[in-house]
Design a protein around this motif. Structure first.
Motif, short mmCIF file in Angstrom:
data_model
loop_
_atom_site.label_atom_id
_atom_site.label_comp_id
_atom_site.label_asym_id
_atom_site.label_seq_id
_atom_site.Cartn_x
_atom_site.Cartn_y
_atom_site.Cartn_z
N GLY A 77 0.92 -1.37 0.01
CA GLY A 77 -0.01 0.04 -0.04
C GLY A 77 0.90 1.26 -0.10
N ASP A 78 0.56 2.10 1.02
CA ASP A 78 1.20 3.30 1.00
C ASP A 78 2.49 3.25 2.01
OD1 ASP A 78 0.30 3.20 3.71
OD2 ASP A 78 -0.80 4.94 3.68
N THR A 79 3.00 2.28 2.26
CA THR A 79 4.11 2.13 3.18
C THR A 79 5.08 1.02 2.79
OG1 THR A 79 2.75 2.85 4.86
CG2 THR A 79 4.90 1.63 5.60
N TRP A 80 6.50 1.33 2.71
CA TRP A 80 7.43 0.24 2.64
C TRP A 80 8.01 -0.19 4.25
CZ3 TRP A 80 12.98 0.23 3.45
CH2 TRP A 80 13.49 1.51 3.30
N ARG A 90 6.31 5.72 5.26
CA ARG A 90 4.98 5.98 4.27
C ARG A 90 5.75 6.84 3.06
NH1 ARG A 90 1.69 10.12 3.42
NH2 ARG A 90 -0.69 9.51 2.90
N PHE A 91 5.49 6.27 1.84
CA PHE A 91 6.14 6.67 0.57
C PHE A 91 5.26 7.21 -0.46
CE2 PHE A 91 5.32 2.36 -0.68
CZ PHE A 91 5.26 2.21 -1.85
N ARG A 92 3.92 7.22 -0.12
CA ARG A 92 2.94 7.68 -1.15
C ARG A 92 1.72 7.56 -0.75
NH1 ARG A 92 2.52 2.33 -5.25
NH2 ARG A 92 1.88 0.72 -3.69
N GLY A 142 15.04 7.66 -2.99
CA GLY A 142 16.25 7.40 -2.34
C GLY A 142 16.10 7.71 -0.58
N ASN A 143 17.17 7.91 0.12
CA ASN A 143 17.06 8.12 1.38
C ASN A 143 16.64 9.42 1.55
OD1 ASN A 143 17.44 7.75 4.17
ND2 ASN A 143 19.61 8.13 4.19
N THR A 144 15.41 9.62 1.77
CA THR A 144 14.61 11.13 2.12
C THR A 144 13.21 10.50 2.54
OG1 THR A 144 13.83 13.00 1.03
CG2 THR A 144 13.81 10.78 -0.49
N ASN A 145 12.82 11.59 3.23
CA ASN A 145 11.32 11.58 3.73
C ASN A 145 10.25 12.07 2.57
OD1 ASN A 145 12.00 10.59 6.37
ND2 ASN A 145 12.37 12.41 7.08
N ASP A 146 10.75 12.48 1.61
CA ASP A 146 9.61 12.97 0.52
C ASP A 146 8.94 11.69 0.24
OD1 ASP A 146 10.88 15.52 0.68
OD2 ASP A 146 12.47 15.18 -0.83
#
Length: 368
Positions: A77-80, A90-92, A142-146
């Motif tokens: 879903g919205d999380t890896w 949460r990535f999307r 990559g390694n970011t909270n975006d």
């Protein structure tokens, strides 16, 4: 992932489109019929169940090395979830549709497929949404909270889910279950401007459910549908031959059709599930395009997703499947206990065996 099992009713709103194939088909198990139950035993493979997020309401999932540290993470879903402690990231954004006071609806993510779409060495996620009919991908930044940018691939139409399929060797190929036709997509070139090629196979076989396997043993991956199979001649050149040699009963074919010479007669057979009724079945391939359908297990319903895997490490693959959690609110057997199983065929006894991985808890099988 586990389902919490609570909450409001689910899927009762979805009675058209792909869902129509299920509601119009004749159920294989009538009220006065005794179910077919194979010999059953505990799994011969040891499993340890880990509840990563019991509140998750997503139905698609994948494992991939998202952060490049050499360890497989989990995407849902919205999380890896970062291994080994399953730290959530949460990535999307993933929307909801069909949800109201009486229906829990769906999340707008019916597939999670890990692939490096833009060729930068990081794993991206390809997904599809039934409501919008779109296949899209989220770019790993990559390694970011975006949040990861979202890019469209195509809009083939409402797809029950989308799977990887080894249709062309050396290429990333994805196969959506589009209700009115058979179509697949090839990632011809990864890069900042990735090149996706749409391959339309044909209208025959469009409906609920799809799968793939080498039906005729020529080393090429064929496509299997509820009403026959497409023989691959040259997939990259869009050359296929339609073979209407069988009709799966009921018509709500599950997603995935394990294809293997189960009975050892030199011809590959097909196992399929009923996505919205009772039953796991197999099609034994005879001579001259003749097929015989027989039940394997009709004691549980919503056999929506199946894979072929050699999980016993015996060199003889088995069929892994399980009950989907409330595929539709109105499905028969919807309130029956969940379960995860694998099935192997005993050539000496000429009978199927069922091995229970998990049964009667909150664990089942969803879209992947």
């Amino acid at each position: 992932m586990e389902h919490s099992g609570g909450g409001i009713g689910r899927r009762s709103f979805l009675k058209g489109s792909l869902g129509a194939a299920a509601t119009c088909a004749m159920a294989p198990l009538l009220a006065d019929e005794a179910p077919v139950v194979p010999t059953s035993a505990a799994s011969r493979v040891n499993f340890r169940k880990v509840a990563i997020n019991p509140e998750s309401d997503f139905e698609a999932i994948a494992s991939a090395d998202i952060n490049g540290n050499g360890i497989l993470d989990i995407v849902c879903g919205d999380t890896w979830y970062e291994a080994p402690h399953w730290t959530p990231h949460r990535f999307r954004e993933i929307g909801v549709w069909g949800r109201d006071a009486n229906n829990s609806g769906y999340r707008a993510d019916f597939a999670d497929l890990p692939v490096d779409v833009n060729g930068d060495g990081r794993i991206d996620i390809v997904s599809s949404d039934y409501a919008s009919g779109e296949i899209y991908w989220h770019e790993n930044v990559g390694n970011t909270n975006d949040l990861w940018p979202r890019h469209s691939i195509a809009r083939p139409g409402s797809a029950e889910t989308t799977w990887f399929a080894p249709i062309v060797k050396g290429s990333v190929c994805i196969l959506p279950n589009v209700g009115n036709r058979v179509v697949w997509y090839e990632l011809r070139k990864a890069g900042p401007s990735p090149v996706w090629i749409e391959h339309v196979v044909g209208n025959q076989g469009g409906g609920h459910g799809i799968g793939f396997g080498d039906v005729n043993g020529d080393g090429k991956t064929d496509i299997i549908t509820p009403t026959g199979w497409w023989e691959q001649i040259d997939a990259r050149a869009d050359k296929w031959t339609w073979r209407p040699e069988f009709t799966c009963n009921p018509g709500d074919l599950g997603i995935g059709t394990p294809t293997f010479d189960f009975d050892g007669d030199g011809r590959n057979d097909i196992v399929f599930g009923s996505g919205h009724h009772y039953g796991l079945f197999w099609l034994q391939q005879g001579e001259g395009g003749k097929w015989t359908q027989s039940p394997i297990d009709t004691s549980w319903s919503q056999v929506h997703t199946l894979i072929l895997a050699d999980i016993e490490k015996s060199g003889h693959p088995v069929v892994v499947t399980g009950k989907r959690y409330k595929a539709h609110d109105h499905d028969i057997g919807v309130a029956d206990p969940l379960g995860i199983y694998y099935y192997s065929y005993d050539r000496t006894r000429k009978a199927w065996n069922r091995f229970v991985i998990d049964q009667g808890t909150h664990a089942g099988v969803a879209l992947q």
